[in-house]
Design an enzyme around this catalytic site. Structure first.
Site, short mmCIF file in Angstrom:
data_model
loop_
_atom_site.label_atom_id
_atom_site.label_comp_id
_atom_site.label_asym_id
_atom_site.label_seq_id
_atom_site.Cartn_x
_atom_site.Cartn_y
_atom_site.Cartn_z
N GLU A 24 -13.84 6.50 -9.40
CA GLU A 24 -12.95 6.26 -8.84
C GLU A 24 -12.79 7.38 -7.66
OE1 GLU A 24 -12.68 2.76 -7.70
OE2 GLU A 24 -13.16 2.35 -9.72
N HIS B 73 -15.16 7.20 -4.88
CA HIS B 73 -15.41 6.32 -4.13
C HIS B 73 -14.83 7.09 -2.95
CE1 HIS B 73 -17.88 3.18 -5.54
NE2 HIS B 73 -17.34 2.92 -7.04
#
Length: 511
Positions: free
Chosen positions: A276, A279
């Site tokens: 994550e 991202h």
């Protein structure tokens, strides 16, 4: 970006029209920022009893954005507007037109119904997943699928695309099934042998074992924060929390990531954090001057997934990264330096172990594509109607058995494990594997271009890698198409060559 037309020829009506569009889209962008925070709160902190009220609020804001996008004045301004050829404003204008066409193809009442159905289905999914009860979810998911089919038909008719291609285009502009199908057919053909070769290679290695838990959640969280900041995450513009399903969301300058913890496994949550963070680094690296404008958004989900998978798979599962990570883990959990279970060798074997499993987000790098292939096959069949939704659990289980040889014991470990379909994200799944392919190509280009990148990873200095990504990927936002960004960054069109070589090299001992 200022909410005005370019400075040149300020009285030019076409540039004035562009400036008015920029102001209008900036307002839409700020509403979407609010939607991002509402969505994050729904998945992280919202009390269960607020689900219906939140669904209505989110649906209302989605309709408001849709109404603003499809305002007749927008169509008139798009016809009038002009920006200098080759400029970022010209790219922004093209993205405005694309956003308008997508929105104008769908009536507002369908936007509202789709949003409401997805929000309610998400809340039902939490309970159904917990209880492994697909029958309980079926009526909610059926409504989401019906609305999604309507949306796909409407967009496809307006854009001249097949329904599933219209869904793909929402997440990966320009991508079509004709791009995906040959790649996935190749993977489906080659995966069984690759998995077998990787497991045979692994079996020949010396045995190793990880230290036993428990690994307290607060210590796992502390290590996760330390790693995400080392990778370059700006904690002044983001945060880390816990959710049922790890994700990256939030808004511009407020990028929020989540993971989930298991006190018997210290690596699962950490790899989720790294994924994550990849991202989030992309989101935090988008050009500030273009915030709230369509051109300032991430290009598409294949490229977005390339950033998360580059960090998680290409970097965090490499031996130099593990050599740096091992002492951090020993310090965090009180590990004994003399215990082989705490060695970098053991940790590396753990993060590169090839072992078919039921859960996609926990899958190793070699078997992961199989999970995506199954979901892609199922969702295309559900959209075209060749698979009845009530038969999804059986079809899902058959697909997993076919590619991984596993017998799925219940729906929680089967078709209920992912949030994508309940949340309305149809057309998203193929971007994971397409992103993995791009990640390998970008990693190879970065390491070839700057030897300091590989050397930096070994000592926990990720600035050279992040600088390269900022320059070649993040700063481009949506100014170029995904193939154009990849070609400019790597010198070649998107290809599976680097990905295939990487998997053989890391997992099968190939030179």
């Amino acid at each position: 970006m200022p909410d005005t037309a370019p400075d040149t020829a300020p009285d030019d009506p076409s540039l004035i029209a562009y400036g008015q569009l920029a102001q209008h889209f900036a307002r839409i962008g700020r509403i979407r920022n609010a939607l991002g925070i509402l969505g994050w709160d729904k998945d992280v902190m919202m009390p269960a009893g607020a689900g219906d009220s939140r669904a209505e609020s989110i649906a209302t804001l989605n309709v408001l954005c849709h109404e603003m996008l499809t305002d007749p004045a927008v169509e008139t301004l798009l016809q009038q507007a002009h920006a200098p050829a080759g400029s970022w404003e010209a790219a922004n204008l093209a993205e405005m037109r694309r956003a308008y066409l997508h929105a104008a193809s769908v009536p507002a009442d369908l936007v509202e119904a789709t949003s409401r159905a997805a929000s309610r289905c998400e809340m039902a999914w939490r309970e159904a997943r917990r209880d492994s009860d697909f029958a309980m979810l079926l009526p909610y998911l059926s409504e989401v699928l019906d609305r999604t089919r309507e949306l796909a038909q409407a967009k496809g008719a307006a854009l001249g695309l097949a329904p599933y291609d219209a869904l793909l285009d929402q997440y990966d502009p320009g991508t079509r099934r004709t791009d995906i199908d040959p790649v996935f057919a190749e993977l489906r053909r080659d995966l069984p042998a690759l998995i077998a070769d990787a497991r045979a290679h692994q079996a020949a290695l010396p045995a190793s074992a990880l230290p036993a838990g428990p690994f307290p959640m607060h210590r796992q969280e502390a290590v996760g924060r330390q790693v995400m900041q080392a990778l370059g995450f700006d904690m002044a513009r983001g945060r880390l929390d816990v959710s049922i399903h790890p994700f990256c969301g939030g808004a511009e300058d407020d990028v929020r990531i989540t993971t989930r913890y298991d006190e018997n496994d210290m690596l699962n949550a950490l790899m989720g954090v790294v994924h994550e963070t990849g991202h989030a680094l992309y989101e935090q690296g988008l050009p500030p001057a273009w915030h709230t404008q369509p051109v300032g958004q991430a290009r598409g989900m294949s490229l977005h997934e390339s950033q998360s998978l580059l960090m998680e798979m290409q970097v965090a599962r490499s031996r130099p990264f593990i050599d740096w990570l091992a002492p951090l883990l020993r310090d965090a959990f009180g590990g004994d330096d003399s215990d082989p279970a705490w060695s970098a060798e053991s940790l590396y074997h753990a993060v590169t172990r090839v072992r078919p499993g039921f859960i996609r987000v926990d899958a190793d790098e070699v078997t992961y594509p199989a999970h995506v292939l199954v979901r892609y096959q199922l969702e295309t069949a559900l959209i075209d109607g060749s698979l009845a939704l009530r038969d999804l659990p059986e079809a899902f289980n058959a697909g997993i058995f076919d590619l991984l040889g596993l017998t799925v014991p219940n729906d929680r470990l089967g078709c209920l494990q992912d949030i994508h379909w309940p949340s309305g994200a149809w057309g998203y799944f193929p971007t994971y594997t397409m992103g993995a392919i791009l990640a390998a190509q970008l990693r190879q280009a970065a390491f070839d271009a700057d030897p300091a990148i590989g050397a930096g990873i070994a000592r926990g200095d990720f600035a050279p890698l992040l600088d390269w990504l900022r320059t070649h990927v993040h700063s481009q936002a949506s100014r170029l198409s995904t193939p154009e960004i990849i070609r400019a960054a790597t010198g070649a069109a998107p290809s599976t060559a680097s990905y295939r070589a990487h998997l053989r090299r890391r997992y099968c001992g190939a030179a």
